[in-house]
Design an enzyme around this catalytic site. Structure first.
Site, PDB file in Angstrom:
ATOM      1  N   SER A 283     101.841 -26.594 -41.760  1.00  9.89           N
ATOM      2  CA  SER A 283     101.866 -25.240 -41.226  1.00  9.89           C
ATOM      3  C   SER A 283     102.900 -25.102 -40.107  1.00  9.89           C
ATOM      4  CB  SER A 283     100.462 -24.854 -40.758  1.00  9.89           C
ATOM      5  OG  SER A 283     100.383 -23.491 -40.428  1.00  9.89           O
ATOM      6  N   MET A 284     102.480 -24.700 -38.903  1.00  9.96           N
ATOM      7  CA  MET A 284     103.386 -24.542 -37.776  1.00  9.96           C
ATOM      8  C   MET A 284     104.095 -25.847 -37.448  1.00  9.96           C
ATOM      9  SD  MET A 284     102.414 -23.190 -33.938  1.00  9.96           S
ATOM     10  CE  MET A 284     103.589 -23.226 -32.590  1.00  9.96           C
ATOM     11  N   ASP A 543      99.105 -18.674 -50.055  1.00  8.75           N
ATOM     12  CA  ASP A 543      98.017 -19.648 -49.965  1.00  8.75           C
ATOM     13  C   ASP A 543      96.842 -19.135 -49.141  1.00  8.75           C
ATOM     14  OD1 ASP A 543      98.834 -19.796 -47.319  1.00  8.75           O
ATOM     15  OD2 ASP A 543      99.547 -21.863 -47.423  1.00  8.75           O
ATOM     16  N   HIS A 595      95.443 -22.660 -47.489  1.00  8.40           N
ATOM     17  CA  HIS A 595      96.398 -23.102 -46.477  1.00  8.40           C
ATOM     18  C   HIS A 595      95.931 -24.341 -45.707  1.00  8.40           C
ATOM     19  CE1 HIS A 595      99.654 -22.677 -43.587  1.00  8.40           C
ATOM     20  NE2 HIS A 595      98.782 -22.721 -42.603  1.00  8.40           N
TER      21      HIS A 595
END
Length: 645
Positions: A283-284, A543, A595
């Site tokens: 992710s980030m 997602d 996700h």
């Protein structure tokens, strides 16, 4: 209270709770044992009183939620004090619940556990039997939800939280409910400096314990750690590099020296093992790592030189990377909303607003400027204009181009705003937010497109562009490999309907951002090819959190076909994973594409272990979405004049 928790927990713990995130990797056709319940046994378990058990379970669960909501609302009106209930002796509560209800809940829980009784270590054991073992050192860079933040403040009002996590634990939940003002004071950064407020010190928790679980029982990286350990990884050759995701990337280095420490971790890993490292981001964390590549090579920052990445990094595994941002970030900082709040029912919304209003939520999100690093990048060229978007389905007349759409409310003199594209929505946000927030965003991030090689090379000296892959290139690392693994097939926020904000029927006069998601707007089953609209939220492909364009564009076309973004021709492998959740698993089971829950997906764990074990060359591209069709329609081109070929 502790006795009550033990007695309630005993209802669900007659047998050890198995992982609900694994499919058995062994192949039954080859004679391998697969620990799955048979169809006959499953039907026998679930048909018997199935509907009654499920109804009873949800009746009890709903009743408990209703009780909690009533307590919160009563406390807000000072009818009762919730703190006092913590000392009440409730040992007899279980005694008044009918024995039949307890038995039904136990049977239902056991049936669902049996239906998804997967071996947590099966992926690693299967690969171990194929000769895959620990090879490259592994360093994991987590995302927001899996980076716990703990208090190191020692002031009088902070001592009760010393070394307790105020993000990512039950301590956070307790502080948020019982001590909301102090929780906000600790979690929000100083609005002028973007650093710690006076007297407050919150830091990212470190080690495997910082990333494996969000709260007790809610795993994040735990499944990956289990399987890495199975093929020979331990704290000597696997590391985590957690960070304070609230900070801007520049302040991550200013306050915590995060990138200096990450550079050291990678250098030590190579020195002790003799092998280059495999970096795994989620992710980030993908944006953080991309920024690090620019920082570590720069002569005025990491001072590693132009070959450092190629010399130290074997591969980058980019899981669910929001490389072009997350669209849901705009409403979060604009009005304190997103799908998760918009879809609440009226009673829940009333309770939430009494507990933490939209304005308060927006204020908290803005006072965590690191979150705003995920505002969408690329502008109209990537996300569309007023009449067009690259992910439109041409068979119908609907377009995703207007990101925020307005319609005039009935019986109101309010004049609605014009519809806004993604780039216009960001401009609107910055124009209608406080000066300290807009100044910090302008000074920290860039959201544009570099259409020429000269622009890209000039951005090598502009840190504000270093987390935008449409403005900054990959490192000159021809031997590094990039693996993009992400989920598809789960409805994901793509656009919104907004309206005039109101409180109890009154226009909100004192709010700078006087709009809110129109949660009353929901469509029925949409025609084929037309997106669903649920409580003012328009859904597209992704997602569940990150849109397909953000996760897939750079991995499909941006880094493959546009030379200025990947001048060293770093090899890119993309593997898409359809969301195929298990109906009996609250986390989606071994084939989820969600996700966060994808971190427990069996095939993802298999791929990670192969790369770490030196078998990454065996992985081939796996495209199952429209990403190439969409990518070809995005108005970012390989020509230096910025025009299509």
């Amino acid at each position: 209270m502790s006795e009550l928790r033990r007695r309630i927990g005993a209802v669900f713990r007659d047998t050890p709770s198995p992982s609900t995130s694994r499919e058995s990797t062994p192949d039954p056709a080859k004679g391998d044992e697969v620990k799955l319940i048979s169809k006959e046994r499953f039907e026998k378990l679930t048909k018997r009183k199935g509907s009654k058990k499920r109804s009873t379970f949800f009746f009890i669960f709903g009743g408990l939620l209703g009780l909690l909501a009533a307590l919160f609302i009563a406390q807000s009106h000072e009818v009762i004090k919730l703190e006092g209930l913590l000392d009440v002796n409730l040992d007899s509560l279980m005694d008044v619940i009918p024995a039949g209800v307890v038995r039904d809940v136990k049977d239902l829980s056991k049936a669902e556990r049996d239906a998804v009784n997967y071996d947590s270590f099966s992926v690693g054991l299967h690969l171990q039997s194929q000769g895959v073992k620990a090879h490259h050192p592994v360093i994991m860079i987590p995302g927001v939800i899996s980076s716990g933040l703990e208090s190191w403040s020692t002031g009088e009002q902070s001592r009760q939280y010393f070394r307790k996590r105020l993000w990512g634990s039950w301590s956070m939940m307790r502080a948020l409910v019982l001590d909301q003002a102090q929780w906000k004071r600790h979690i929000m950064l100083d609005k002028e400096t973007g650093l710690d407020p006076p007297g407050i010190k919150l830091r990212a928790a470190q080690g495997f314990d910082a990333t494996d679980f969000f709260i007790t029982g809610y795993w994040i990286w735990n499944k990956i750690l289990e399987n890495l350990a199975t093929i020979g990884y331990d704290p000597t050759n696997a590391f985590t590099a957690a960070y304070d995701w609230r900070l801007t990337y520049q302040n991550l280095e200013v306050r915590d020296q995060y990138f200096t420490r990450l550079k050291s971790y990678i250098e030590v890993a190579k020195k002790t093992s003799g092998l280059k490292a495999v970096l795994v981001s989620h992710s980030m964390g993908g944006q953080v790592l991309f920024y690090f590549f620019k920082w570590v090579e720069h002569k005025s920052h990491g001072r590693g030189g132009p070959t450092w990445v190629d010399d130290h990094v074997e591969a980058w595994i980019n899981i669910s990377g929001c490389m072009l941002g997350a669209l849901k970030g705009i409403p979060a900082v604009l009005s304190g909303e997103m799908k998760d709040t918009a879809q609440l029912n009226a009673f829940a919304v009333y309770g939430l607003e009494k507990f933490l209003s939209k304005e308060e939520r927006a204020e908290i999100f803005r006072a965590m400027p690191g979150i705003s690093s995920m505002l969408p990048k690329g502008g109209d060229a990537v996300w569309g204009n007023a009449t067009w978007a690259p992910d439109d389905i041409t068979a119908n007349n609907f377009t995703f181009g207007p990101f925020i759409s307005f319609k005039p409310p009935q019986n109101s003199t309010w004049t609605p705003q014009r519809n806004l594209t993604v780039s216009q929505s960001i401009d609107y946000l910055l124009d209608h937010s406080e000066d300290w927030y807009s100044d910090m965003i302008h000074q920290s991030y860039s959201h544009g497109v570099a259409h020429t090689k000269a622009q890209v090379e000039a951005n090598e000296h502009k840190p504000t562009t270093w987390l935008n892959p449409l403005e900054a290139r990959l490192p000159l690392a021809p031997h590094m490999k990039i693996y993009c693994f992400y989920g598809i097939g789960k409805p994901t926020e793509r656009a919104y309907f907004y309206k005039e904000a109101q409180r109890l029927g009154q226009h909100v006069k004192d709010a700078r951002t006087n709009i809110t998601i129109d949660t009353g707007f929901t469509t029925g089953p949409p025609p084929l090819g037309t997106p669903e609209v649920d409580h003012g939220v328009i859904f597209g492909e992704g997602d569940g959190t990150v849109n397909l364009i953000s996760a897939g564009y750079m991995c499909s076309k941006g880094w493959r076909n546009i030379k200025r973004y990947n001048p060293a021709n770093v090899k890119i492998t993309t593997y898409e994973m359809p969301h195929e959740p298990d109906r009996f698993s609250p986390r989606g089971g071994p084939n989820t594409g969600d996700h966060v829950d994808i971190l427990g997906r069996s095939s993802l764990n298999d791929l990670i272990l192969r790369v770490a074990g030196g078998k990454g060359h065996e992985i081939e591209d796996n495209y199952q979405s429209r990403i190439w069709e969409i990518a070809d329609r995005i108005k970012v081109y390989n020509r230096e004049d910025g025009k299509p070929i």
